[in-house]
Design a protein around this motif. Structure first.
Motif, PDB file in Angstrom:
ATOM      1  N   GLY A  67      30.416 -11.861  13.568  1.00  0.00           N
ATOM      2  CA  GLY A  67      30.324 -12.920  13.806  1.00  0.00           C
ATOM      3  C   GLY A  67      29.240 -11.747  15.731  1.00  0.00           C
ATOM      4  O   GLY A  67      30.194 -10.704  15.982  1.00  0.00           O
ATOM      5  N   VAL A  68      28.196 -12.331  15.832  1.00  0.00           N
ATOM      6  CA  VAL A  68      27.415 -11.740  16.525  1.00  0.00           C
ATOM      7  C   VAL A  68      26.762 -13.471  17.624  1.00  0.00           C
ATOM      8  O   VAL A  68      26.057 -13.741  16.856  1.00  0.00           O
ATOM      9  CB  VAL A  68      26.163 -10.780  16.066  1.00  0.00           C
ATOM     10  N   GLY A  69      26.934 -12.735  18.616  1.00  0.00           N
ATOM     11  CA  GLY A  69      25.910 -14.145  19.141  1.00  0.00           C
ATOM     12  C   GLY A  69      25.086 -13.838  19.590  1.00  0.00           C
ATOM     13  O   GLY A  69      24.152 -13.089  20.246  1.00  0.00           O
ATOM     14  N   ILE A  70      24.919 -15.010  21.214  1.00  0.00           N
ATOM     15  CA  ILE A  70      23.083 -14.569  21.447  1.00  0.00           C
ATOM     16  C   ILE A  70      23.109 -13.464  22.915  1.00  0.00           C
ATOM     17  O   ILE A  70      21.951 -12.614  22.988  1.00  0.00           O
ATOM     18  CB  ILE A  70      22.464 -15.440  22.485  1.00  0.00           C
ATOM     19  N   ARG A  71      24.292 -12.783  23.336  1.00  0.00           N
ATOM     20  CA  ARG A  71      24.313 -12.444  24.627  1.00  0.00           C
ATOM     21  C   ARG A  71      24.032 -10.855  23.491  1.00  0.00           C
ATOM     22  O   ARG A  71      23.158 -10.509  24.663  1.00  0.00           O
ATOM     23  CB  ARG A  71      25.769 -12.021  24.648  1.00  0.00           C
TER      24      ARG A  71
END
Length: 479
Positions: A236-240
């Motif tokens: 999982g990787v986010g917009i941050r």
């Protein structure tokens, strides 16, 4: 049972790849077995130039550009009103979408009854809308979770299980093993089972505890072969992570602007000169400078040997060009692009007339983002929430029920808003097309009809003779 037949369900401890990844798989096809016996050809943690966390066999916690560069900055991004304002505008539409629990067969009465029961139990979750909002913080962090407390319920016709309480779990606390088990960072004072990891002690959930966790993942990506520190993006990787360096440059420019204002101020800079080598002149100039409003002043010696100068005052008036350039860089460029990246549009920061092609394109882009977020969240809720409620509340023969958001309702709302804007601006609307877009059917003969009747003038009704009306009121015959 004939012992000569191969076992259709292989023992995972014998044939599946271990988390170390050294067990070789047999490529020979086997009857009654899937390719690879359910495993993958290459363990994900071994396709990197350097393997990180070899001793603890956990994915790196710093698989995020912000966490990798600066813990302090990663926390500061969460408190940035531009980032969080756009993120909230993206989260809220999905949170407020209508939803339902849908069976596999819509004509099977037993499945329909089970779906209705599970939906009723889920709707009793305290502050359910807040729980859905918390889970969508995975958009920012990459992953987010809530831990649930359950209790039995007996007022649905039969025994069922519902949520009694829940608490969010910050995405940066979640730890994942190479084998796929997830856990959460805990204090050394935690009395339960815990394992040391590069981020500190972590408790990994067993099978029963895992049923009390809803884990939501935003996007899954594989890192570059040479960058083993980012290997955890697979979980999982986010917009941050994507926004970080752009946000970092923006923060540097903000710092430059504040330094400029601190040095020059809004009223400019005053330079006080005193006679070089004259202590009395220096003390007098300092006393005069302290009596002035503000502290944007410099005390500087000046020789009297050149042009008979000496004590005096100079004013440097502020220029708006520098501050205006920095302000426009932040507001018109950086803030706009951050908003556009998160929402897919920036109508919240720019005035665009409703009904224009630009506004329609922005609305379509935001609708696609909401659709992606809603379906992504529905998958997590189905696997970690609906399936658990169903397991403890419904007969075992019921196929997997699923959580489904009514995404069309959001699209219909946007279409209605756009149509209303066009109508109020004097434009024409195709009624048939509008009904089709919003899912409304043409009224059937004999069905009750709701219709707004607008007041009409006599001229609009074909030009009624007013003299004839007056004659009828007086009882006179009109020829």
């Amino acid at each position: 049972m004939n012992s000569d037949l191969p076992n259709p369900v292989p023992d995972p401890n014998e044939v599946l790849p271990k988390e170390w990844g050294f067990v070789e798989t047999d490529a020979t096809p086997k009857p009654h077995r899937v390719p690879g016996d359910g495993g993958r050809p290459i363990p994900s943690h071994l396709d990197f130039q350097s393997v990180i966390n070899w001793a603890t066999r956990t994915w790196p916690l710093s698989s995020d550009e912000a966490r990798k560069h600066s813990l302090e900055n990663s926390l500061a991004m969460r408190r940035d009103p531009i980032v969080m304002g756009a993120l909230s505008s993206r989260i809220m539409p999905t949170t407020q979408l209508p939803w339902s629990i849908v069976p596999e067969d819509l004509e099977d009465m037993a499945q329909l009854a089970a779906a209705k029961k599970v939906e009723k139990l889920i709707r009793r979750t305290p502050r359910l809308q807040q729980m859905l909002r918390c889970l969508q913080n995975a958009i920012f962090y990459g992953k987010y979770a809530v831990q649930l407390g359950y209790k039995w319920s007996f007022d649905c016709g039969s025994r069922g299980m519902q949520v009694s309480s829940w608490r969010p779990v910050n995405g940066d606390k979640i730890v994942t093993r190479w084998s796929g088990e997830c856990g959460v960072l805990v204090s050394p004072l935690y009395a339960g089972a815990k394992q040391i990891t590069p981020g500190g002690f972590a408790h990994f959930f067993d099978e029963t505890e895992r049923q009390q966790i809803i884990l939501h993942i935003h996007e899954i990506e594989d890192a570059d072969f040479a960058d083993g520190m980012m290997a955890g993006m697979i979980n999982g990787v986010g917009i941050r992570s994507t926004l970080y360096w752009f946000w970092y440059l923006r923060s540097q420019i903000m710092q430059w602007m504040m330094n400029y204002l601190e040095r020059l101020g809004a009223g400019g800079l005053t330079i006080y000169y005193y006679d070089q080598g004259n202590p009395e002149s220096k003390d007098a100039v300092i006393a005069a400078a302290k009596e002035q409003i503000g502290d944007n002043a410099i005390i500087f010696p000046r020789s009297t040997n050149r042009d008979n100068l000496g004590a005096g005052i100079d004013r440097i008036e502020p220029s708006n060009n520098g501050t205006e350039l920095l302000r426009e860089l932040v507001t018109e460029y950086f803030d706009s692009y951050i908003t556009r990246f998160i929402l897919g549009q920036d109508l919240s920061t720019k005035a665009v007339p409703a009904g224009t092609e630009t506004a329609e394109l922005h609305a379509i882009t935001l609708q696609r983002i909401v659709t992606f977020d809603a379906r992504n969240l529905a998958d997590s809720l189905t696997s970690d929430f609906v399936s658990v409620i169903q397991r403890y509340s419904c007969p075992p023969e019921i196929p997997q029920l699923r959580w489904e958001f009514n995404i069309d309702s959001y699209a219909s709302q946007k279409i209605i808003e756009a149509a209303k804007s066009v109508w109020e601006m004097g434009g024409s609307i195709d009624e048939t097309q509008l009904k089709k877009a919003t899912g409304l059917n043409e009224p059937k003969p004999g069905s009750p009809i709701l219709k707004q009747i607008a007041p009409m003038s006599p001229e609009a009704m074909g030009g009624v003779d007013t003299n004839a009306e007056e004659g009828e009121e007086n009882g006179e015959e009109v020829g």
